[in-house]
Design an enzyme around this catalytic site. Structure first.
Site, PDB file in Angstrom:
ATOM      1  N   GLY A  52       0.842  -1.198   0.000  1.00 24.48           N
ATOM      2  CA  GLY A  52       0.000   0.000   0.000  1.00 24.48           C
ATOM      3  C   GLY A  52       0.870   1.238   0.000  1.00 24.48           C
ATOM      4  O   GLY A  52       2.045   1.210  -0.368  1.00 24.48           O
ATOM      5  N   GLY A  53       0.283   2.334   0.460  1.00 27.51           N
ATOM      6  CA  GLY A  53       1.012   3.600   0.492  1.00 27.51           C
ATOM      7  C   GLY A  53       2.272   3.528   1.326  1.00 27.51           C
ATOM      8  O   GLY A  53       3.167   4.381   1.197  1.00 27.51           O
ATOM      9  N   GLY A 105      25.170  12.168 -29.443  1.00 23.23           N
ATOM     10  CA  GLY A 105      24.558  12.738 -28.243  1.00 23.23           C
ATOM     11  C   GLY A 105      25.082  12.084 -26.980  1.00 23.23           C
ATOM     12  O   GLY A 105      25.168  12.728 -25.920  1.00 23.23           O
ATOM     13  N   ALA A 106      25.459  10.827 -27.101  1.00 28.45           N
ATOM     14  CA  ALA A 106      25.937  10.125 -25.909  1.00 28.45           C
ATOM     15  C   ALA A 106      27.276  10.707 -25.450  1.00 28.45           C
ATOM     16  O   ALA A 106      27.572  10.724 -24.251  1.00 28.45           O
ATOM     17  CB  ALA A 106      26.050   8.638 -26.191  1.00 28.45           C
TER      18      ALA A 106
HETATM   19  C1  HXC Z   1      -3.105  -4.083  12.396  1.00 23.86           C
HETATM   20  C2  HXC Z   1      -2.109  -5.969  11.597  1.00 23.86           C
HETATM   21  C3  HXC Z   1      -1.947  -5.374  10.332  1.00 23.86           C
HETATM   22  C4  HXC Z   1      -2.415  -4.048  10.162  1.00 23.86           C
HETATM   23  C5  HXC Z   1      -1.128  -7.341  10.232  1.00 23.86           C
HETATM   24  N1  HXC Z   1      -1.587  -7.183  11.486  1.00 23.86           N
HETATM   25  N2  HXC Z   1      -1.349  -6.252   9.518  1.00 23.86           N
HETATM   26  N3  HXC Z   1      -2.667  -5.317  12.616  1.00 23.86           N
HETATM   27  N4  HXC Z   1      -2.984  -3.443  11.228  1.00 23.86           N
HETATM   28  N5  HXC Z   1      -2.263  -3.415   9.007  1.00 23.86           N
HETATM   29  C6  HXC Z   1      -1.521  -8.148  12.586  1.00 23.86           C
HETATM   30  C7  HXC Z   1      -2.413  -9.347  12.390  1.00 23.86           C
HETATM   31  O1  HXC Z   1      -3.684  -9.060  12.904  1.00 23.86           O
HETATM   32  C8  HXC Z   1      -1.683 -10.388  13.235  1.00 23.86           C
HETATM   33  O2  HXC Z   1      -1.954 -10.148  14.599  1.00 23.86           O
HETATM   34  C9  HXC Z   1      -0.241 -10.044  13.021  1.00 23.86           C
HETATM   35  O3  HXC Z   1      -0.216  -8.688  12.587  1.00 23.86           O
HETATM   36  C10 HXC Z   1       0.434 -10.870  11.973  1.00 23.86           C
HETATM   37  O4  HXC Z   1      -0.398 -10.879  10.828  1.00 23.86           O
HETATM   38  P1  HXC Z   1      -0.731 -12.208  10.029  1.00 23.86           P
HETATM   39  O5  HXC Z   1      -1.805 -11.863   9.093  1.00 23.86           O
HETATM   40  O6  HXC Z   1      -0.967 -13.318  10.989  1.00 23.86           O
HETATM   41  O7  HXC Z   1       0.642 -12.484   9.320  1.00 23.86           O
HETATM   42  P2  HXC Z   1       0.899 -13.056   7.856  1.00 23.86           P
HETATM   43  O8  HXC Z   1       0.059 -14.262   7.607  1.00 23.86           O
HETATM   44  O9  HXC Z   1       2.376 -13.198   7.740  1.00 23.86           O
HETATM   45  O10 HXC Z   1       0.390 -11.918   6.850  1.00 23.86           O
HETATM   46  C11 HXC Z   1       1.014 -10.648   6.835  1.00 23.86           C
HETATM   47  C12 HXC Z   1       0.197  -9.644   6.011  1.00 23.86           C
HETATM   48  C13 HXC Z   1      -1.272  -9.634   6.491  1.00 23.86           C
HETATM   49  C14 HXC Z   1       0.233 -10.100   4.527  1.00 23.86           C
HETATM   50  C15 HXC Z   1       0.881  -8.303   6.111  1.00 23.86           C
HETATM   51  O11 HXC Z   1      -1.253  -9.447   7.897  1.00 23.86           O
HETATM   52  C16 HXC Z   1      -2.039  -8.522   5.894  1.00 23.86           C
HETATM   53  O12 HXC Z   1      -2.505  -8.629   4.756  1.00 23.86           O
HETATM   54  N6  HXC Z   1      -2.223  -7.449   6.663  1.00 23.86           N
HETATM   55  C17 HXC Z   1      -3.008  -6.308   6.198  1.00 23.86           C
HETATM   56  C18 HXC Z   1      -2.255  -5.535   5.163  1.00 23.86           C
HETATM   57  C19 HXC Z   1      -2.956  -4.282   4.789  1.00 23.86           C
HETATM   58  O13 HXC Z   1      -3.969  -4.338   4.039  1.00 23.86           O
HETATM   59  N7  HXC Z   1      -2.521  -3.166   5.339  1.00 23.86           N
HETATM   60  C20 HXC Z   1      -3.018  -1.890   4.998  1.00 23.86           C
HETATM   61  C21 HXC Z   1      -2.344  -1.493   3.698  1.00 23.86           C
HETATM   62  S1  HXC Z   1      -2.799   0.089   3.210  1.00 23.86           S
HETATM   63  P3  HXC Z   1      -1.865 -11.276  15.714  1.00 23.86           P
HETATM   64  O14 HXC Z   1      -2.371 -10.627  16.924  1.00 23.86           O
HETATM   65  O15 HXC Z   1      -2.694 -12.402  15.203  1.00 23.86           O
HETATM   66  O16 HXC Z   1      -0.425 -11.635  15.805  1.00 23.86           O
HETATM   67  C22 HXC Z   1      -1.698   1.047   3.931  1.00 23.86           C
HETATM   68  C23 HXC Z   1      -1.979   2.452   3.661  1.00 23.86           C
HETATM   69  C24 HXC Z   1      -0.814   3.294   3.975  1.00 23.86           C
HETATM   70  O17 HXC Z   1      -0.808   0.664   4.569  1.00 23.86           O
HETATM   71  C25 HXC Z   1      -1.082   4.627   3.378  1.00 23.86           C
HETATM   72  C26 HXC Z   1       0.030   5.561   3.546  1.00 23.86           C
HETATM   73  C27 HXC Z   1      -0.228   6.813   2.812  1.00 23.86           C
END
Ligand code: HXC
Length: 521
Positions: free
Chosen positions: A180-181, A415-416
């Site tokens: 993501g971002g 040019g290079a």
């Molecule tokens: C809160 C999160 C989290 C998040 C993971 N966790 N991502 N908690 N916010 N964004 C937590 C899970 O709940 C879990 O907690 C632990 O971290 C590990 O995650 P798992 O899913 O068990 O691990 P894994 O199977 O290795 O998968 C990792 C992952 C997946 C692919 C990153 O967790 C995932 O898809 N997370 C969401 C990603 C996402 O959509 N993020 C937002 C992106 S947008 P527990 O307690 O069970 O250990 C963004 C915008 C930014 O970031 C913008 C900036 C301008």
């Protein structure tokens, strides 16, 4: 102070015990189970990584007890010390650096308001104290439970990345997810390195892609290390595992200045500055159409043959990286005749332009090695904007005020020639080997244009070609005009370049005042 002094019912000794206990808990991050799961993925924890990155015992941690402030979704009952990022400073081979390492065992390393504030603190300290910042990224992105507070936190990190750009070197190492971002913080830093098979970066993940565009790809295919080092050029290098990545970052760090005013680091060297290398006399083949490996020249010039290459798997027709000459860092940009005959194209121009600008930001002298038959022709290049991309490299060399030394080993056509750090772009010392050919184009192309009417007569064409080659395919026409300061023997190139850099060390050159230029982005 006596440890048994009473503070109400609690002795100071109790407080110290509590401190120990709280530190112990904080160091466990998300707990044993999650640490095991991290290890099972072949990844180290944030603290283990910092131990490998920094000199033993040098890490000073900040904000170990910071927790998030969120009260939604029952988060008030779920707090972990450190809030998913370990921050502080330490040294690498005795030179200071600020660091942050996201802790995937705590809320998946996700970025909350307080997590961002911890990163902001080290970013600001790094700028204030004039030391680089290295971010080890391993995060699920914005903390979902916090919503806009997390987005605000990210943007504060981005703003600091932007302000720090050109002030202190910023290095990102992607050691897990970066999606993501969230990818924009690394993208705003100077260098991105990735770990093969355990890290990935993308704006929109495979699931979204499948829904929106019906494309089916794995996370690795979409944003793994191979993709970003060889296709997208988002990343500057990839390593097999955490340990290798961190040890290579230490190696890179040794080349880098601490900030934009510190000058390049200087370290003892075990190589003669005037080392003669006779093998260089035969590096360029007699036949101008046969390639040779420019990397051989780079490593033969470098102190102890040490070359840290940037983006070695992307646009291989140009080499960029750091060497040392007489113990001091030099940025090298070199055409690579082994790939596309060393032609410049859009990718090579972008890659080299960014590298040249990094060197110029941080006062790293630039050595340019030229063997370029021109820009790569073709519709894909023209449609892809090679005009603008080539202009980036031209602009980068032309605006650079650092010492610039150029050696033309063979071709410098068209040019290079103009782009590859010639005298006219304020080159300080421009050398050519006797094998250099400096001309608007090669003999064949030139004769076909100038003597079109004789094309049916091979004898006449041969005579015209020989005439053109004698006149233009040598370094002497350029040397006669002073565009080449000297025609040098290949074997003494190291000595001549070292002397040239010694001369240009204290050069004073400024660009006209401006808010900033308008680089052809
Ligand atoms: C809160 C999160 C989290 C998040 C993971 N966790 N991502 N908690 N916010 N964004 C937590 C899970 O709940 C879990 O907690 C632990 O971290 C590990 O995650 P798992 O899913 O068990 O691990 P894994 O199977 O290795 O998968 C990792 C992952 C997946 C692919 C990153 O967790 C995932 O898809 N997370 C969401 C990603 C996402 O959509 N993020 C937002 C992106 S947008 P527990 O307690 O069970 O250990 C963004 C915008 C930014 O970031 C913008 C900036 C301008």
């Amino acid at each position: 102070m006596r440890l048994c002094r009473k503070l109400g019912e609690t002795t100071l000794s109790d407080i110290l015990d509590q401190l120990d206990e709280r530190r112990k808990q904080a160091r466990l991050g998300g707990g044993e189970r999650r640490i095991e799961s991290q290890h099972a993925k072949g990844k180290l924890t944030a603290r283990e990584r910092l131990e490998l990155l920094l000199d033993p015992g040098s890490f000073e941690e900040f904000d170990m007890f910071v927790t998030h402030r969120s009260t939604d979704f029952g988060m008030e009952k779920n707090k972990m010390a450190g809030d998913g990022v370990v921050t502080g400073w330490g040294t690498i081979n005795g030179r200071k650096t600020f660091v942050f390492a996201q802790d995937f065992t705590v809320f998946g390393g996700s970025l909350s308001e307080t997590h961002a504030k911890k990163i902001n603190k080290v970013q600001e300290m790094a700028m204030r104290h004039g030391a680089p910042i290295i971010g080890l990224q391993d995060s699920g992105g914005a903390r979902i439970q916090e919503g806009v507070a997390a987005l605000a936190g990210y943007t504060d990190v981005f703003q600091n990345n932007i302000l720090a750009s050109g002030v202190i070197p910023q290095i990102s190492v992607i050691m897990g997810p970066s999606a993501g971002g969230a990818v924009y913080s690394p993208a705003l830093t100077d260098f991105i390195f990735m770990v093969r098979d355990s890290s990935y970066m993308f704006l929109t993940g495979p699931d979204v892609l499948k829904t929106v565009t019906n494309e089916v790809v794995t996370a690795e295919e979409l944003g793994g290390a191979k993709t970003h080092t060889s296709k997208s050029s988002v990343a500057d290098g990839a390593y097999d595992n955490d340990m290798q990545a961190l040890s290579e970052i230490r190696r890179l760090f040794d080349f880098l200045p601490l900030n934009n005013r510190s000058g390049v680091p200087s370290r003892p060297f075990y190589d003669e500055h005037d080392r003669i290398d006779e093998s260089l006399n035969t590096l360029v083949p007699d036949n101008p159409n046969i390639p040779y490996d420019m990397k051989e020249l780079v490593t033969k010039l470098a102190d102890e043959g040490d070359f840290f290459e940037i983006q070695q798997d992307f646009a291989k027709n140009i080499l960029c990286g750091f060497i040392r000459l007489e113990g001091q860092t030099v940025g090298v940009v070199a055409n690579q005749p082994m790939v596309l005959a060393g032609c410049l194209d859009s990718d090579a121009s972008r890659k080299a332009a960014r590298f040249v600008r990094f060197c110029d930001c941080f006062e790293i002298p630039i050595l340019t090695l030229v063997d370029v038959p021109g820009f790569l022709p073709g519709t894909s290049q023209e449609y892809g904007g090679v005009i603008k991309h080539g202009a980036k490299l031209l602009y980068a060399f032309g605006e650079a005020t650092v010492p610039k030394v150029t050696v033309i080993t063979r071709k410098a056509y068209g040019g290079a020639y103009c782009v590859m750090a010639p005298k006219h772009l304020r080159g300080d010392i421009n050398y050519a080997w006797p094998s250099a050919q400096i001309a608007v184009m090669g003999a064949k192309g030139a004769v076909e244009i100038l003597h079109r009417k004789d094309l049916g007569d091979p004898e006449k064409i041969a005579a015209h070609t020989a005439d053109y080659e004698e006149k233009f395919l040598s370094p002497f026409r350029a040397a006669e005009r002073g565009y080449i300061d000297e025609v040098i023997q290949p074997q003494s190139t190291r000595k001549r370049v070292c002397r040239a850099l010694a001369l240009a060390k204290d050069k004073k050159l400024e660009n006209p005042w401006k808010k900033h230029g308008n680089l052809p982005l």
